[in-house]
Design a protein around this motif. Structure first.
Motif, PDB file in Angstrom:
ATOM      1  N   SER A  73       9.508   5.995   1.668  1.00  0.00           N
ATOM      2  CA  SER A  73       8.971   7.437   0.772  1.00  0.00           C
ATOM      3  C   SER A  73      10.349   7.850   0.275  1.00  0.00           C
ATOM      4  O   SER A  73      10.153   8.473  -0.854  1.00  0.00           O
ATOM      5  CB  SER A  73       7.951   8.119   2.111  1.00  0.00           C
ATOM      6  N   LEU A  74      11.904   7.887   1.294  1.00  0.00           N
ATOM      7  CA  LEU A  74      12.403   8.665   1.063  1.00  0.00           C
ATOM      8  C   LEU A  74      13.251   7.852  -0.331  1.00  0.00           C
ATOM      9  O   LEU A  74      13.474   8.497  -1.156  1.00  0.00           O
ATOM     10  CB  LEU A  74      13.596   8.471   2.238  1.00  0.00           C
ATOM     11  N   ASN A 123      11.674   5.679  -2.860  1.00  0.00           N
ATOM     12  CA  ASN A 123      10.378   6.320  -3.629  1.00  0.00           C
ATOM     13  C   ASN A 123      10.554   7.231  -4.563  1.00  0.00           C
ATOM     14  O   ASN A 123      10.447   8.042  -5.358  1.00  0.00           O
ATOM     15  CB  ASN A 123       9.399   6.685  -3.689  1.00  0.00           C
ATOM     16  N   LEU A 124      11.404   8.434  -3.899  1.00  0.00           N
ATOM     17  CA  LEU A 124      11.745   9.579  -4.106  1.00  0.00           C
ATOM     18  C   LEU A 124      13.277   9.766  -4.719  1.00  0.00           C
ATOM     19  O   LEU A 124      13.199  10.793  -5.511  1.00  0.00           O
ATOM     20  CB  LEU A 124      11.269  10.970  -3.301  1.00  0.00           C
ATOM     21  N   LEU A 125      13.989   9.104  -3.773  1.00  0.00           N
ATOM     22  CA  LEU A 125      15.363   9.453  -4.602  1.00  0.00           C
ATOM     23  C   LEU A 125      16.444   8.461  -4.751  1.00  0.00           C
ATOM     24  O   LEU A 125      17.546   8.822  -5.811  1.00  0.00           O
ATOM     25  CB  LEU A 125      15.907  10.109  -3.333  1.00  0.00           C
ATOM     26  N   GLY A 126      15.766   7.870  -4.788  1.00  0.00           N
ATOM     27  CA  GLY A 126      16.309   6.274  -5.819  1.00  0.00           C
ATOM     28  C   GLY A 126      17.479   6.596  -5.109  1.00  0.00           C
ATOM     29  O   GLY A 126      18.730   5.402  -5.569  1.00  0.00           O
ATOM     30  N   PRO A 127      18.029   6.356  -3.774  1.00  0.00           N
ATOM     31  CA  PRO A 127      19.234   5.721  -3.828  1.00  0.00           C
ATOM     32  C   PRO A 127      20.237   4.562  -3.730  1.00  0.00           C
ATOM     33  O   PRO A 127      19.431   3.802  -3.851  1.00  0.00           O
ATOM     34  CB  PRO A 127      19.515   6.487  -1.977  1.00  0.00           C
ATOM     35  N   SER A 154       6.941  -0.145   0.959  1.00  0.00           N
ATOM     36  CA  SER A 154       5.977   0.460   0.398  1.00  0.00           C
ATOM     37  C   SER A 154       7.454   1.275  -0.624  1.00  0.00           C
ATOM     38  O   SER A 154       6.226   1.976  -1.623  1.00  0.00           O
ATOM     39  CB  SER A 154       7.144   1.602   1.742  1.00  0.00           C
ATOM     40  N   PHE A 195       8.783   1.134  -4.519  1.00  0.00           N
ATOM     41  CA  PHE A 195       8.268   1.454  -5.813  1.00  0.00           C
ATOM     42  C   PHE A 195       9.335   0.909  -6.933  1.00  0.00           C
ATOM     43  O   PHE A 195       9.928   1.251  -6.643  1.00  0.00           O
ATOM     44  CB  PHE A 195       7.545   1.850  -6.292  1.00  0.00           C
ATOM     45  N   THR A 221      11.719  -0.791  -9.248  1.00  0.00           N
ATOM     46  CA  THR A 221      13.352  -0.521  -9.157  1.00  0.00           C
ATOM     47  C   THR A 221      14.100  -0.724  -7.657  1.00  0.00           C
ATOM     48  O   THR A 221      14.825  -0.262  -7.224  1.00  0.00           O
ATOM     49  CB  THR A 221      14.858  -0.067 -10.452  1.00  0.00           C
ATOM     50  N   VAL A 255      16.335   5.666 -11.299  1.00  0.00           N
ATOM     51  CA  VAL A 255      14.563   5.754 -11.063  1.00  0.00           C
ATOM     52  C   VAL A 255      14.943   6.611  -9.530  1.00  0.00           C
ATOM     53  O   VAL A 255      15.358   7.053  -8.890  1.00  0.00           O
ATOM     54  CB  VAL A 255      13.506   4.683 -10.793  1.00  0.00           C
ATOM     55  N   ASN A 282       0.963  -1.556  -1.811  1.00  0.00           N
ATOM     56  CA  ASN A 282       0.778  -0.646  -0.841  1.00  0.00           C
ATOM     57  C   ASN A 282      -0.779  -0.309  -1.005  1.00  0.00           C
ATOM     58  O   ASN A 282      -1.685  -0.456  -1.996  1.00  0.00           O
ATOM     59  CB  ASN A 282       2.033  -0.211  -1.106  1.00  0.00           C
TER      60      ASN A 282
END
Lengths: 397, 397
Positions: free
Chosen positions: A318-319, A321-325, A352, A354, A356, B239, B259
């Motif tokens: 989740s992290l 996906n949100l921030l793309g680190p 989980s 997504f 790239t 992204v 997922n």
DNA sequence: CTTCTTTCATTGACAACAGAAAAGAATGAA
DNA sequence: TTCATTCTTTTCTGTTGTCAATGAAAGAAG
């Protein structure tokens, strides 16, 4: 008899903190390289580093370059860690640990104490003793201690050194920075423990040189420090990175926060202990016993760890996906069970993440417990070199 | 006959973009106020602002201040939107929409076209026609168009105007910016659609003046733009904000991403249509019909919307726990069903948000479809005033 | 063994920027 | 009327960083 002390950090030009930070986190580095990284002219670097060399904070590295290079060989610079000392203090609910570090945040001395009295007075008394001991140790190095950092879990206002609310200590609005500064006469920084650890990793650890990464700590609780665009995230109200209360499963176990299926309710030490007891019927006393049981081959116990790994992996997904680190670093005492859930973390993350985002590298990075105190020292160093004001800049609107 | 054109934007001092941005997003504002917000001296504001006034981009607001003030009355400044025009183009899988806006990003003219050929050539042809029409319209205003912005969903590299990958268009590595600039002779910016919308909201909309907020768009997909520390988040690989693929329920419906239980698999228009069909047995054709059915009182359909609301609320809760923003703005075509799930979003959010994170305000903010194109125009404005280079600054390491 | 090329580092002149301090402007309060 | 207050502007001054030129130290080429 004490050797002469260097003057205050000569950060007389605005670019100095940035340049110094580059040298600090990118090892020996040439002036030309600094200029490229900082986006300034080589001339500016020459001028900025001269006072730092004269003051002894930077030294020129002899020879040992990358030999096969065209053109004039470069002179690399590195930080002379020995020219200043710092103290970092981490306060938990039942103990305090303090370290003496050099300017490169290498730990020189470690001191621990148990904490009987968690009140502000009690904590200040205990940590005051630790600090005093370390100050005595510091005299042996002939170098002055230039700052003290405190790392406390909870809601901390770094700018004014106040602990707004710390559940573990049961503190509310304690002006820790002010009181510690008054007691020691030294500059004091106070920061949330996870953010402090994140700063240390950003500068000296697994996040060195990255502009976007996350540090996830697993143990008694599940915490997370975030670096976005090169800056540590604090959130609008001073609280961020509460990955422990990401709800992974709406039908999962209830969490003390009132929600269900939080990562912390599945993968924290207490949650694991509780679940191992429930599934095996064996009354394990603590995380170590639960771990021993699982290592011993108990299937039910192993499943508990597998489930914990999956929860952590999903939360990291989740992290990401949100921030793309670029990287997620998993650390904390909970890594003791590394072998039992590492694969599950990776698998759950892969499912989980997504697109790239899956390029993000998830790695574990065990840290000794002193690392928390080292993080506190890192914030003191940050403050000393004048970097915190800048990196905390507004980025306006 | 065309009136004389103002010269290029006089951003000759570094503080100009920041100051101009403040005036842009904080309505009429006095110099003293600007100085406080920007953290510079009043003298610097006076000097920075003069060329802007001379060039006509800023005007002094007469009188109408906050009347009961002590001391010399302030002279507020505001942006004269009419001194420059911009074009914003939003490209979707089956249509293109273009708007002509002024410098304050107010829409003056809107044009739409359906998109038969999604290839880069086809899109450039179609959007080229729209742009040409708008350029003709612009002549009627006697003001030059100073830039064009494109908003495209997918992985977009803003710095070089390249669309790396767009699933809806089936594009890979298309140098859209370069080609459009060559065709029009105007400066072109290319940005991810959600980030473009976020920029518009940050400057002119519900996020004006906030340093930490999120914009969640609900519709055919679930997207999210993030502003952290005053800067739009792009992630290490370009992204970020993939809130649609936050998995809310491990046992939820499968998502095309592989997922299960993603928000997008529960709350996007296609997911809702699918679920309404499955639960009611009625073959609704699209989101509008599904909505009509639910509005008509069909309990099963209403439950689908309730579940969607809960998924969105839980995802927002996760976002807020991680980033601690000040506000979350929900928008998008999906808001048509606002009355059916708004309460559920709020409830689920309240349960999910931990501690002070719950202070975050979650609000809905309907936006017309042109808003996407307006977002594209906002990025063109950003580029025109020279703000993008700065706000994208490294924040070093 | 010279000469060229390349890269790194330094220097000094210079221009631009922002801050400080003081003065001026425009109002309400005493 | 005088003062206090706040906003705005001006002048001055010091700081910063860039530019362009120069020197330094190597390998490459002839």
């Amino acid at each position: 008899m004490r050797t002469t002390l260097p003057e205050a950090f000569p950060a007389h030009t605005p670019a100095v903190p940035q340049i110094f930070t580059i040298v600090l986190s990118h090892g020996p580095v040439t002036r030309a390289e600094i200029a490229r990284r900082a986006g300034v002219s080589p001339a500016a670097v020459t001028k900025a580093v001269r006072p730092l060399i004269e003051a002894g904070y930077l030294v020129e590295e002899a020879g040992e370059d990358l030999p096969p290079a065209l053109g004039r060989p470069a002179n690399a610079l590195r930080v002379d860690g020995g020219r200043a000392l710092f103290i970092g203090v981490k306060v938990t609910g039942d103990s305090a640990i303090a370290v003496l570090t050099d300017l490169r945040c290498r730990i020189r001395v470690t001191r621990r104490a148990s904490l009987d009295d968690r009140s502000p007075d009690g904590v200040l008394a205990t940590t005051g003793e630790l600090v005093t001991e370390l100050l005595v140790e510091a005299e042996g190095f002939g170098v002055q201690v230039r700052g003290i950092g405190f790392a406390v879990s909870g809601d901390v206002v770094r700018t004014d050194g106040t602990v707004r609310y710390s559940p573990f200590l049961d503190w509310r609005d304690v002006p820790l920075g002010e009181r510690a500064a008054a007691a020691t006469g030294l500059p004091v920084t106070v920061e949330n423990d996870v953010r402090a650890l994140t700063v240390a990793e950003q500068w000296f650890g697994a996040g060195a040189g990255l502009t976007d990464f996350a540090l996830v700590t697993v143990g008694a609780g599940i915490g997370c420090g975030l670096v976005v665009g090169g800056r540590v995230v604090s959130g609008a109200h001073g609280v961020a990175g509460e990955i422990g209360h990401l709800s992974i499963d709406p039908t999962g176990p209830p969490c003390h926060c009132g929600n269900r299926g939080c990562v912390e309710a599945i993968a924290s030490d207490p949650a694991i202990v509780r679940e191992v007891r429930a599934r095996t019927g064996i009354h394990v006393a603590d995380a170590a016993e639960a771990l021993a049981l699982a290592r011993g081959g108990d299937t039910a116990a192993r499943q508990v760890y597998a489930r914990a790994g999956e929860a952590i992996g999903r939360a990291i997904g989740s992290l990401v996906n949100l921030l793309g680190p670029e990287r997620v670093i998993i650390s904390g005492e909970g890594l003791a069970a590394h072998d039992l859930f590492a694969d599950r973390i990776q698998d759950a993350f892969t499912v989980s993440a997504f697109g790239t985002a899956a390029r993000c590298e998830v790695s574990t990075h065990p840290l000794p417990f002193e690392a928390w105190a080292r993080g506190a020292a890192a914030t003191a160093i940050q403050s000393f070199i004048g970097s915190d004001s800048r990196s905390g800049g507004s980025g306006w609107r």
